[in-house]
Design a protein around this motif. Structure first.
Motif, short mmCIF file in Angstrom:
data_model
loop_
_atom_site.label_atom_id
_atom_site.label_comp_id
_atom_site.label_asym_id
_atom_site.label_seq_id
_atom_site.Cartn_x
_atom_site.Cartn_y
_atom_site.Cartn_z
N SER A 14 0.84 -1.21 0.00
CA SER A 14 0.00 0.00 0.00
C SER A 14 0.87 1.25 0.00
O SER A 14 0.61 2.21 0.72
CB SER A 14 -0.94 0.00 1.21
OG SER A 14 -0.19 0.15 2.41
N GLY A 15 1.94 1.24 -0.81
CA GLY A 15 2.86 2.38 -0.87
C GLY A 15 2.22 3.61 -1.50
O GLY A 15 1.03 3.65 -1.80
N VAL A 35 -3.22 -5.46 -0.73
CA VAL A 35 -2.66 -6.37 0.29
C VAL A 35 -1.49 -5.65 0.95
O VAL A 35 -0.56 -5.19 0.28
CB VAL A 35 -2.17 -7.68 -0.37
CG1 VAL A 35 -1.56 -8.59 0.68
CG2 VAL A 35 -3.32 -8.37 -1.10
N SER A 43 5.52 3.10 3.61
CA SER A 43 6.56 3.47 4.55
C SER A 43 6.63 4.98 4.79
O SER A 43 7.05 5.41 5.87
CB SER A 43 7.91 2.95 4.06
OG SER A 43 8.15 3.39 2.75
N ASN A 165 16.54 3.25 9.96
CA ASN A 165 15.70 4.42 10.21
C ASN A 165 14.48 4.05 11.06
O ASN A 165 14.01 4.86 11.87
CB ASN A 165 15.26 5.06 8.89
CG ASN A 165 14.44 4.12 8.02
OD1 ASN A 165 14.96 3.11 7.53
ND2 ASN A 165 13.17 4.42 7.84
N ARG A 274 19.33 0.92 -0.14
CA ARG A 274 18.06 0.20 0.01
C ARG A 274 18.03 -1.03 -0.88
O ARG A 274 18.62 -1.03 -1.96
CB ARG A 274 16.90 1.13 -0.36
CG ARG A 274 16.93 2.52 0.26
CD ARG A 274 16.47 2.55 1.68
NE ARG A 274 15.14 2.05 1.88
CZ ARG A 274 14.60 1.87 3.10
NH1 ARG A 274 15.27 2.18 4.20
NH2 ARG A 274 13.38 1.40 3.22
N ILE A 281 8.87 -13.43 -3.09
CA ILE A 281 7.42 -13.16 -3.25
C ILE A 281 6.90 -13.82 -4.54
O ILE A 281 5.89 -13.40 -5.09
CB ILE A 281 7.04 -11.66 -3.16
CG1 ILE A 281 7.80 -10.81 -4.20
CG2 ILE A 281 7.22 -11.12 -1.76
CD1 ILE A 281 7.21 -9.41 -4.36
N THR A 322 8.78 9.72 -2.40
CA THR A 322 7.33 9.57 -2.41
C THR A 322 6.71 10.20 -3.65
O THR A 322 5.82 9.61 -4.29
CB THR A 322 6.76 10.22 -1.13
OG1 THR A 322 7.24 9.47 -0.02
CG2 THR A 322 5.25 10.25 -1.13
N HIS A 323 7.19 11.39 -4.01
CA HIS A 323 6.57 12.07 -5.15
C HIS A 323 6.83 11.33 -6.46
O HIS A 323 6.06 11.47 -7.41
CB HIS A 323 7.01 13.55 -5.24
CG HIS A 323 8.46 13.78 -5.00
ND1 HIS A 323 8.98 13.89 -3.74
CD2 HIS A 323 9.50 13.93 -5.84
CE1 HIS A 323 10.29 14.11 -3.83
NE2 HIS A 323 10.62 14.12 -5.10
C1 LIG Z 1 14.30 7.59 6.58
C2 LIG Z 1 13.69 7.89 5.24
C3 LIG Z 1 13.22 9.15 5.00
C4 LIG Z 1 12.65 9.45 3.77
N1 LIG Z 1 12.22 10.72 3.55
C5 LIG Z 1 11.69 11.05 2.35
C6 LIG Z 1 11.26 12.38 2.10
O1 LIG Z 1 11.41 13.27 2.92
N2 LIG Z 1 10.68 12.64 0.90
C7 LIG Z 1 10.52 11.67 -0.05
O2 LIG Z 1 9.97 11.96 -1.11
N3 LIG Z 1 10.93 10.41 0.17
C8 LIG Z 1 11.50 10.07 1.35
N4 LIG Z 1 11.89 8.77 1.57
C9 LIG Z 1 11.61 7.74 0.54
C10 LIG Z 1 10.14 7.38 0.58
O3 LIG Z 1 9.77 6.95 1.86
C11 LIG Z 1 9.75 6.30 -0.46
O4 LIG Z 1 10.34 6.61 -1.70
C12 LIG Z 1 8.23 6.28 -0.59
O5 LIG Z 1 7.67 5.85 0.61
C13 LIG Z 1 7.72 5.47 -1.78
O6 LIG Z 1 7.74 4.15 -1.52
P1 LIG Z 1 7.00 3.07 -2.41
O7 LIG Z 1 5.73 3.61 -2.93
O8 LIG Z 1 7.96 2.54 -3.38
O9 LIG Z 1 6.71 1.92 -1.36
P2 LIG Z 1 6.44 1.95 0.20
O10 LIG Z 1 5.80 3.20 0.65
O11 LIG Z 1 7.69 1.56 0.89
O12 LIG Z 1 5.35 0.82 0.34
C14 LIG Z 1 5.59 -0.52 0.15
C15 LIG Z 1 4.62 -1.28 1.03
O13 LIG Z 1 4.58 -2.64 0.63
C16 LIG Z 1 4.43 -3.44 1.78
N5 LIG Z 1 4.88 -4.78 1.42
C17 LIG Z 1 6.11 -5.16 1.00
N6 LIG Z 1 6.13 -6.46 0.68
C18 LIG Z 1 4.88 -6.93 0.91
C19 LIG Z 1 4.28 -8.21 0.80
N7 LIG Z 1 4.95 -9.27 0.35
N8 LIG Z 1 2.98 -8.35 1.14
C20 LIG Z 1 2.27 -7.27 1.59
N9 LIG Z 1 2.79 -6.05 1.70
C21 LIG Z 1 4.08 -5.87 1.38
C22 LIG Z 1 5.29 -2.74 2.81
O14 LIG Z 1 4.88 -3.10 4.12
C23 LIG Z 1 5.02 -1.27 2.50
O15 LIG Z 1 3.96 -0.75 3.26
C24 LIG Z 1 12.51 8.44 2.78
C25 LIG Z 1 13.01 7.17 3.02
C26 LIG Z 1 13.61 6.89 4.23
C27 LIG Z 1 14.16 5.51 4.47
#
Ligand SMILES: Cc1cc2nc3c(=O)[nH]c(=O)nc-3n(C[C@H](O)[C@H](O)[C@H](O)COP(=O)(O)OP(=O)(O)OC[C@H]3O[C@@H](n4cnc5c(N)ncnc54)[C@H](O)[C@@H]3O)c2cc1C
Length: 465
Positions: A14-15, A35, A43, A165, A274, A281, A322-323
């Motif tokens: 749910s990213g 899921v 995160s 973190n 990272r 999976i 995130t963006h």
């Molecule tokens: C300390 C820190 C600070 C940060 N600060 C910034 C910031 O200030 N600005 C910014 O833009 N970015 C920041 N980032 C980066 C940012 O958090 C990520 O790029 C952003 O959250 C996008 O993530 P995502 O959509 O790829 O996936 P995520 O948000 O990581 O989501 C993935 C999800 O999938 C779930 N998951 C994984 N595997 C499974 C599975 N097998 N079954 C079910 N669920 C599963 C996880 O639990 C998670 O919730 C930071 C990162 C860190 C580590």
């Protein structure tokens, strides 16, 4: 196991981008499930961006209070209560989770809490967090599983149980001496925050400079600013061995060009890159190929090697912000509606939330050189921006890259107050394809940090032809 349940839209993780896609699809009437194994909403709101910025703000308050006398506001000794810092952060995270749950409900998205893995094309088996399992099939499937902190392979490091973190943002005590492995943005933000809370802090960076993707002038300026706060740096340093246990006593043997030395501390924080959450999976069973580093192999439309399966965000190798993940959502949404959008050449800015922050959009000088793009460079020290004079935050500089033979802005970097906001102004001008003179001649409010763009862009060297 019961019969597979069918969804039109099935999202694993749910990213940032995945949840937006889920809400959008569910709102438009499609049967949608997400899921998620742990972090509702991914995160960013739970353990990454928002919690880190929340605690960084506590550290900034501590720092401002210490400087109070300089501003004519004398106070007593600053006491740090890490349990209260954590409580403030937890309240914000709880509110975020509640807001996410409201959105899942309001849009009619089914949120399934459990760990998902592929057992066949477009088919997930989910081990539910509260027991039992479900088998789900999606007409269209989206993988948004994110990444986790890499623990470098150094003898003794894993056994030292270092913080990542996640744990660092949950501490209710102040490490007497925090050793941070990694001089990228995660490491530096937390290094400064803990220094401001009162820890001794040593940052160890493997590469030749902090913030490896930035130009040397940016990296040097940042290191100087942080060193002024008595953060210690070992750059170009290889960790040979780690002994002890984080949270108690740790000792590192570190090798630099000047030889080996011992660094003793109380806690270790690992912020050294990272790793995608793509192992184990069942992606092979789904026909989804990975690249050599374990990221999902996608094309510029974020389509994987399996039909009707897409990947979003960090696991797809998108920029780790995130963006960027949110923009992945927009690309997929628009393409599913018949558009032709791609990840190629998109302008992805970033901001590091140190104090002062560092932000950039577009090219650095090194990137321009690598790409053979000729540029004109203009710089302005932050001390000459009048707003900075009023706040007393005069460290850093702005730098713009302008085409050598046209007047387009090709890159902008800033270390200074509100850098992330100033970058957004420049980004809009870049997106609009306007010449830099538009910004130079704009009437910008006084006294703001953005106002510095006027003098910065008044000093662009003449065109080369
Ligand atoms: C300390 C820190 C600070 C940060 N600060 C910034 C910031 O200030 N600005 C910014 O833009 N970015 C920041 N980032 C980066 C940012 O958090 C990520 O790029 C952003 O959250 C996008 O993530 P995502 O959509 O790829 O996936 P995520 O948000 O990581 O989501 C993935 C999800 O999938 C779930 N998951 C994984 N595997 C499974 C599975 N097998 N079954 C079910 N669920 C599963 C996880 O639990 C998670 O919730 C930071 C990162 C860190 C580590």
């Amino acid at each position: 196991m019961s019969q597979p349940e069918r969804f039109e839209i099935l999202i694993l993780g749910s990213g940032a981008g995945g949840k937006l896609l889920a809400w959008h699809m569910a709102r438009s009437g499609r049967r949608t499930a997400v899921v998620e194994r742990r972090w509702i909403g991914g995160s960013c709101p739970n353990v990454n961006c928002l919690p880190s910025k929340n605690e960084i703000q506590s550290a900034k308050v501590a720092s401002l209070v210490r400087q109070g006398a300089e501003y004519g506001a004398t106070t007593g000794r600053v006491e740090i209560d890490m349990a209260a810092v954590r409580e403030r952060k937890r309240r914000m995270v709880d509110e975020q989770i509640a807001a996410h749950l409201r959105n899942f409900k309001a849009t009619g998205t089914e949120l399934i809490m459990g760990s998902g893995r592929f057992v066949a094309p477009k088919t997930l088996e989910v081990q539910l967090n509260n027991g039992g399992a479900r088998m789900l099939v999606g007409d269209r499937v989206f993988i948004n599983v994110g990444t986790h902190a890499a623990i470098p392979r150094v003898p003794g490091l894993e056994a030292a149980r270092p913080l990542t973190n996640i744990e660092a943002l949950e501490l209710d005590y102040l490490p007497p001496h925090l050793i941070v492995l990694g001089g990228g943005y995660v490491g530096l933000e937390l290094a400064q925050a803990y220094r401001r809370f009162g820890s001794r802090v040593t940052v160890i960076e493997h590469g030749p400079q902090l913030m490896g993707r930035e130009d040397p002038d940016v990296s040097e300026s940042l290191q100087r600013i942080l060193a002024d706060e008595e953060i210690h740096f070992l750059v170009g340093a290889e960790i040979v061995r780690v002994d002890g246990r984080s949270g108690n006593e740790v000792s590192l043997v570190v090798r630099t060009i000047s030889g080996e030395q011992k660094v003793a501390g109380s806690d270790i924080l690992v912020a050294a890159g990272r790793i995608p959450n793509t192992a184990d999976i069942g992606l092979d069973k789904a026909g989804v190929e990975l690249d050599a580093r374990g990221f999902v192999h996608v094309n510029e439309r974020l389509e994987t090697t399996a039909p009707e399966v897409w990947a979003i965000g960090e696991c797809a190798g998108s920029p780790q912000f995130t963006h960027a993940s949110e923009d992945d959502f927009r690309i997929i949404r628009d393409n599913l509606a018949g558009g032709a959008r791609s990840t190629r050449d998109r302008l992805v800015p970033y901001s590091m939330f140190t104090d002062p922050p560092l932000a950039r959009v577009g090219l650095s000088e090194a990137e321009a050189q690598r790409q053979g793009v000729e540029v004109r460079v203009t710089r302005l020290p932050i001390s000459s921006v009048l707003r900075a004079q009023t706040t007393g935050e005069t460290q850093g500089f702005m730098k713009a890259l302008i085409g050598a033979r046209d007047d387009r802005i090709l890159g902008f970097t800033m270390i200074g107050p509100e850098a992330g906001e100033v970058v957004a102004t420049v980004q809009v001008v870049m997106l609009a394809g306007l010449p830099y003179s538009t910004l130079r001649e704009a009437v910008l409010a006084h006294p703001t940090m953005v106002e510095g763009l006027g003098p910065l862009l008044s000093n662009v060297p003449p065109r080369t032809e």
